[in-house]
Scaffold this motif. Structure first.
Motif, PDB file in Angstrom:
ATOM      1  N   VAL A   1      -3.382   0.044   8.352  1.00 30.38           N
ATOM      2  CA  VAL A   1      -3.052   0.236   6.936  1.00 30.38           C
ATOM      3  C   VAL A   1      -1.616   0.710   6.779  1.00 30.38           C
ATOM      4  O   VAL A   1      -0.882   0.222   5.931  1.00 30.38           O
ATOM      5  N   CYS A   2      -1.224   1.668   7.600  1.00 31.15           N
ATOM      6  CA  CYS A   2       0.144   2.192   7.501  1.00 31.15           C
ATOM      7  C   CYS A   2       0.562   2.783   8.844  1.00 31.15           C
ATOM      8  O   CYS A   2      -0.283   3.120   9.674  1.00 31.15           O
TER       9      CYS A   2
ATOM     10  N   PHE B   1       0.828  -1.202   0.000  1.00 28.67           N
ATOM     11  CA  PHE B   1       0.000   0.000   0.000  1.00 28.67           C
ATOM     12  C   PHE B   1       0.869   1.261   0.000  1.00 28.67           C
ATOM     13  O   PHE B   1       0.613   2.204  -0.745  1.00 28.67           O
TER      14      PHE B   1
ATOM     15  N   ILE C   1      -7.285   4.344   8.663  1.00 34.24           N
ATOM     16  CA  ILE C   1      -7.801   3.000   8.956  1.00 34.24           C
ATOM     17  C   ILE C   1      -6.721   2.244   9.727  1.00 34.24           C
ATOM     18  O   ILE C   1      -5.582   2.147   9.251  1.00 34.24           O
TER      19      ILE C   1
ATOM     20  N   GLY D   1      -8.229   9.834   4.919  1.00 37.53           N
ATOM     21  CA  GLY D   1      -9.228   8.897   5.433  1.00 37.53           C
ATOM     22  C   GLY D   1      -8.769   7.458   5.376  1.00 37.53           C
ATOM     23  O   GLY D   1      -8.908   6.712   6.355  1.00 37.53           O
ATOM     24  N   VAL D   2      -8.212   7.050   4.268  1.00 29.63           N
ATOM     25  CA  VAL D   2      -7.730   5.669   4.136  1.00 29.63           C
ATOM     26  C   VAL D   2      -6.528   5.433   5.046  1.00 29.63           C
ATOM     27  O   VAL D   2      -6.409   4.383   5.680  1.00 29.63           O
ATOM     28  N   ASP D   3      -5.645   6.431   5.149  1.00 32.32           N
ATOM     29  CA  ASP D   3      -4.471   6.284   6.013  1.00 32.32           C
ATOM     30  C   ASP D   3      -4.846   6.111   7.482  1.00 32.32           C
ATOM     31  O   ASP D   3      -4.088   5.535   8.249  1.00 32.32           O
TER      32      ASP D   3
ATOM     33  N   THR E   1       1.207   8.246   7.736  1.00 34.54           N
ATOM     34  CA  THR E   1      -0.035   9.023   7.750  1.00 34.54           C
ATOM     35  C   THR E   1       0.280  10.503   7.888  1.00 34.54           C
ATOM     36  O   THR E   1      -0.300  11.339   7.192  1.00 34.54           O
TER      37      THR E   1
ATOM     38  N   ARG F   1       0.873   3.946  -3.019  1.00 34.73           N
ATOM     39  CA  ARG F   1       0.490   5.324  -2.711  1.00 34.73           C
ATOM     40  C   ARG F   1       1.667   6.276  -2.959  1.00 34.73           C
ATOM     41  O   ARG F   1       1.501   7.354  -3.500  1.00 34.73           O
TER      42      ARG F   1
ATOM     43  N   ALA G   1      -9.925  11.461   0.801  1.00 34.14           N
ATOM     44  CA  ALA G   1      -9.659  10.061   0.453  1.00 34.14           C
ATOM     45  C   ALA G   1      -8.288   9.606   0.964  1.00 34.14           C
ATOM     46  O   ALA G   1      -8.168   8.516   1.538  1.00 34.14           O
TER      47      ALA G   1
END
Length: 113
Positions: A82-83, A35, A79, A75-77, A88, A39, A72
């Motif tokens: 995730v990372c 990921f 979670i 927000g995804v970071d 982040t 990214r 986006a």
């Protein structure tokens, strides 16, 4: 329009720096997941796309993308799992010029001609 271009140049520089951080961490033995690599490669490309759209006067698309992209990305970071938090934070810093561009292009749309 020149101010928008500058924001996207800053976004490109910051996202390239973030990619450099991923490369540095990977080369020193830290765990970097797929990921983060994807990214890290896509954000500089997004910066170039936004710059080109701005240069071509496609402000309708710039307006939409610059509003959606920060939400986006961050927000995804956020979670869990995730990372790492450093990544982040780096991504959030990369989004600062995009947020400034979103505000600028929205204000320009509301000013009567």
């Amino acid at each position: 329009m020149e101010k928008l271009k500058q924001y996207f140049q800053e976004f490109a520089a910051l996202s390239t720096f973030a990619l450099g951080a991923v490369i540095a961490m990977a080369s020193t033995g830290h765990t970097i997941n797929t990921f983060m690599w994807v990214r890290g490669l896509l954000l500089p490309a997004a910066a170039i796309l936004l710059y080109v759209l701005t240069a071509r006067g496609r402000l309708d698309r710039v307006r939409t993308l610059s509003a959606i992209l920060p939400v986006a990305i961050v927000g995804v970071d956020l979670i869990p799992g995730v990372c790492p938090i450093w990544y982040t934070a780096a991504q959030a810093v990369c989004m600062l010029p995009v947020i400034a561009a979103a505000v600028t292009v929205r204000r320009a749309a509301t000013v009567p001609a």
